[in-house]
Scaffold this motif. Structure first.
Motif, PDB file in Angstrom:
ATOM      1  N   GLY A 134       0.821  -1.198   0.000  1.00 46.05           N
ATOM      2  CA  GLY A 134       0.000   0.000   0.000  1.00 46.05           C
ATOM      3  C   GLY A 134       0.855   1.248   0.000  1.00 46.05           C
ATOM      4  O   GLY A 134       2.083   1.187   0.171  1.00 46.05           O
ATOM      5  N   PRO A 135       0.255   2.432  -0.241  1.00 48.27           N
ATOM      6  CA  PRO A 135       1.016   3.675  -0.364  1.00 48.27           C
ATOM      7  C   PRO A 135       2.005   3.890   0.769  1.00 48.27           C
ATOM      8  O   PRO A 135       1.630   3.860   1.939  1.00 48.27           O
ATOM      9  CB  PRO A 135      -0.078   4.749  -0.375  1.00 48.27           C
ATOM     10  CG  PRO A 135      -1.275   4.057  -0.947  1.00 48.27           C
ATOM     11  CD  PRO A 135      -1.203   2.651  -0.413  1.00 48.27           C
ATOM     12  N   ALA A 136       3.272   4.103   0.390  1.00 53.12           N
ATOM     13  CA  ALA A 136       4.335   4.338   1.370  1.00 53.12           C
ATOM     14  C   ALA A 136       5.076   5.627   1.049  1.00 53.12           C
ATOM     15  O   ALA A 136       6.250   5.788   1.348  1.00 53.12           O
ATOM     16  CB  ALA A 136       5.313   3.160   1.380  1.00 53.12           C
ATOM     17  N   SER A 137       4.366   6.574   0.410  1.00 48.75           N
ATOM     18  CA  SER A 137       5.003   7.806  -0.050  1.00 48.75           C
ATOM     19  C   SER A 137       5.426   8.715   1.097  1.00 48.75           C
ATOM     20  O   SER A 137       6.327   9.543   0.922  1.00 48.75           O
ATOM     21  CB  SER A 137       4.064   8.556  -1.000  1.00 48.75           C
ATOM     22  OG  SER A 137       3.876   7.844  -2.201  1.00 48.75           O
ATOM     23  N   VAL A 138       4.808   8.613   2.274  1.00 46.56           N
ATOM     24  CA  VAL A 138       5.191   9.478   3.377  1.00 46.56           C
ATOM     25  C   VAL A 138       6.675   9.321   3.690  1.00 46.56           C
ATOM     26  O   VAL A 138       7.390  10.306   3.895  1.00 46.56           O
ATOM     27  CB  VAL A 138       4.332   9.192   4.627  1.00 46.56           C
ATOM     28  CG1 VAL A 138       4.944   9.832   5.871  1.00 46.56           C
ATOM     29  CG2 VAL A 138       2.920   9.708   4.429  1.00 46.56           C
ATOM     30  N   LEU A 139       7.163   8.102   3.710  1.00 52.51           N
ATOM     31  CA  LEU A 139       8.571   7.863   4.022  1.00 52.51           C
ATOM     32  C   LEU A 139       9.459   7.828   2.776  1.00 52.51           C
ATOM     33  O   LEU A 139      10.632   8.188   2.855  1.00 52.51           O
ATOM     34  CB  LEU A 139       8.732   6.549   4.780  1.00 52.51           C
ATOM     35  CG  LEU A 139       8.147   6.484   6.194  1.00 52.51           C
ATOM     36  CD1 LEU A 139       8.396   5.111   6.802  1.00 52.51           C
ATOM     37  CD2 LEU A 139       8.736   7.567   7.084  1.00 52.51           C
TER      38      LEU A 139
END
Length: 678
Positions: A134-139
């Motif tokens: 799933g989206p892991a763009s924060v890190l």
């Protein structure tokens, strides 16, 4: 095999459950930890998202040559394959362009026309393989819209003396030989880690016979030096090098255009990845820890299109993708139950591919230079903050990130296009999740996350033929994709039972893909890179493990995904098939452990007809069975495994190739692996 248990039936089966290969090397119930999900070590049972972690023993038990192969059959994951080296992991239906691939937390960048950048490190040197689904763009910023895969190598440790671990193995299907050794040497305030591996892999045998050009040679080296300034501070220098020789991608084989070329197959006589990193870390064990690193990574590839009728290459490309990066992160323990982390990531990737074509029939010998683009650059800068707080039985994880991405090139189409080649984009990513411990076996969680993906270099700038038989037209003004995912799940674990269950829905806007236009360029059908509008992904995943009697475990897993092209109201192009697995792992006698896995994959007939214009067809279902036997004594282990026990002829739905002529998976194979530590 064309039928699978329904989700309800699969859930009941999962009452006795998890992937047997994951459990094959485990004899304890230590809490599963991951560093990729939060950016620092944390327990999976306190993390409100879906993650996978395979340790070194589990990787060796799987006998996988690369990350894609190691993750085959794990719920929510699939493999897009164009050959044994080209095993690209797919996370919840999203492919390599939508996944951040990391090695020791550093991004591996490359616009990959064939093969897998996930294969540019030998798993013989991996300490652990972690996946965030799933989206892991924060890190991890741009490209982590579908998730992140992190290959972690051993780190130099301040353990007095010398410790050496070795492994050696192979399999009968490809007559492969693999060997690796890792040494840790330390004295005083100095610590060294050195590792090397080799692989000599022959053409493998499928039930239909030998698959030509499926073998290759591979060599890897890793090294690290650490200097301990004091009890809290360290300096480090890391080096990595991986090289593959004589790699072919048999899934790319297509009739040439014009037909006088015969069958054209993509190959890579040489591909190499080099990495150099310098870093500083401070860990006081108290309120503030931070780490900063600078690195340079080069991925060089020679890509050729070999024309069988000519007995030589029809095209030759030499390209190096150079990435300079800077990462800085810090963790601040605001309160014993409240950890705040923040950081900055900056990187620049550059490439200027040189391509030569032999395009003058009937001789095909003019060797004309025709570069797809010149001086391509992608610059990225991201800032993030993440809050990890615990309120009694409730754990909350929230994050926010801002990114700026800029792409530019001097020219494309061999210098014919020089204007409109720069674009800048800004994106905000976020995540908010919570997990509540009702009891050790009942931990519900919910997660809302948003990620994005900016176009990579081929999608922006390349206008040229590719190995899949299409002429691709790049789009320098392609807009970034954005995905919003909502996930609900349950996790739990005690001494006898562990499981995870998740259901998710992801809505993607400005979905980037290559659309078959019906036009022709240079005799080839054209695929235009464009944003198609909206796509929706929905899925269900389960895995579990149950100790039915002392030291005897039953395992099961289930995965189902549905992708929808909302604009055309049809299934999304190339979605993984539904699948389930059942298994057993247990102590037999003394140091002997056994395991067995039955994998069942459903017929995939949900295909894109309008979008793909007949280029995606249904794939038959199949079932495979694997058996394994492991013996351990002191610090040694020997594993014997029989894969594809029934010599089943099959291929995964995401295998590249002409419909009906896709390369088959390996047939029955005896695999051996020996490990020793001293």
């Amino acid at each position: 095999m064309s039928r699978l248990p329904s989700p309800i039936a699969a859930g009941l089966l999962a009452g006795c459950s998890l992937l047997a290969a994951e459990a094959a090397a485990q004899e304890s119930t230590l809490p599963l930890t991951t560093v990729t999900a939060k950016g620092y070590a944390g327990e999976d049972l306190q993390t409100p998202l879906a993650a996978v972690s395979l340790n070194r023993d589990e990787l060796m038990a799987r006998g996988a040559a690369n990350a894609g192969d190691a993750l085959r059959g794990v719920p929510g994951l699939a493999v897009a394959s164009d050959g044994p080296q080209g095993q690209n992991p797919v996370i919840r239906g999203l492919k390599k362009e939508s996944i951040a691939l990391l090695i020791d937390g550093m991004r591996v960048n490359s616009a990959q026309p064939a093969g897998a950048i996930a294969s540019l490190l030998s798993l013989g040197l991996a300490d652990r393989l972690e996946v965030v689904k799933g989206p892991a763009s924060v890190l991890y910023g741009a490209g982590a819209m579908g998730g992140a895969i992190n290959i972690l190598t051993p780190q130099a440790k301040f353990v007095p003396g010398a410790q050496i671990s070795t492994s050696m193995g192979g399999d009968s299907a490809s007559d492969a030989l693999r060997a690796a050794a890792i040494a840790n040497l330390s004295q005083g305030d100095h610590a060294f880690m050195l590792g090397a591996s080799i692989a000599r892999i022959g053409d493998y045998r499928s039930p239909a016979g030998e698959v030509a050009h499926s073998g290759y040679d591979s060599d890897s080296f890793i090294g690290q030096y650490r200097f301990r300034i004091d009890a809290n501070q360290q300096l480090r220098v890391s080096l990595q090098r991986h090289r593959d020789d004589d790699v072919w991608y048999p899934g790319s084989a297509k009739p040439g255009t014009p037909p006088a070329l015969g069958v054209v197959t993509v190959r890579a006589p040489k591909q190499e990845r080099k990495l150099a990193e310098v870093g500083y870390s401070r860990k006081d064990g108290g309120t503030l820890n931070f780490d900063v690193r600078a690195y340079r990574q080069e991925v060089r590839r020679q890509i050729q299109a070999y024309a069988a009728a000519l007995g030589r290459n029809q095209s030759e490309t030499d390209v190096t993708f150079t990435t300079d990066g800077l990462d800085a992160s810090a963790n601040w323990l605001v309160h014993p139950q409240h950890l705040l982390s923040f950081g900055v990531n900056a990187w620049k990737m550059k490439a200027a591919p040189e391509r030569y074509l032999n395009n003058n029939p009937p001789l095909f010998n003019n060797h004309v230079r025709n570069d797809p683009f010149r001086d391509g650059k992608i610059d990225a800068l991201g800032l993030y903050v993440q809050d990890d707080a615990r309120f009694g039985q409730l754990n909350v994880l929230a994050g926010l990130r801002y990114d700026r991405i800029k792409g530019s090139a001097e020219s494309m189409s061999n210098g014919a296009v020089r204007n409109g080649l720069a674009r800048s984009d800004h994106a905000t990513s976020g995540s908010l999740g919570a997990i509540y411990e009702v009891s050790p076996l009942l931990r519900p969680y919910a997660n809302l996350s948003r990620g994005f993906r900016a176009g990579e270099m081929r999608e922006r700038f390349e206008a040229s033929p590719r190995g899949d038989g299409y002429y691709y037209v790049g789009n320098p003004q392609i807009r970034p994709e954005k995905a919003t995912q909502f996930e609900l799940g349950l996790k739990g674990e005690d001494s006898r039972f562990s499981y995870s269950l998740s259901a998710y829905r992801s809505r993607i806007s400005d979905y980037i893909t290559g659309r078959v236009t019906g036009a022709v360029n240079a005799g080839l059908p054209v695929k235009q890179t464009e944003n198609i509008g909206r796509a929706t992904l929905k899925g269900l995943e389960f895995q579990g493990r149950w100790q039915v009697v002392n030291q005897q475990w039953l395992t099961a897993a289930y995965s189902r995904i549905r992708g929808e092209n909302d604009d055309l109201r049809e299934p999304l192009f190339q979605m993984p098939a539904d699948e389930a697995s059942l298994g057993w792992q247990g102590r037999i006698a003394g140091g002997w452990n056994g395991d067995a896995t039955l994998r069942m994959v459903k017929r995939q007939d949900r295909v894109a007809r309008l979008f793909a214009r007949g280029t995606e067809n249904a794939t038959a279902g199949f079932g495979t069975a694997d058996l394994g036997l492991t013996y351990r004594w002191t610090k040694n282990s020997l594993r014997i495994a029989l894969k594809n026990l029934a010599d089943k002829a099959y291929h995964e739905h995401l295998t590249e190739g002409l419909s009906g002529q896709e390369i088959q998976a390996p047939g029955r194979s005896l695999a051996l692996n020996w490990q020793s530590t001293f």
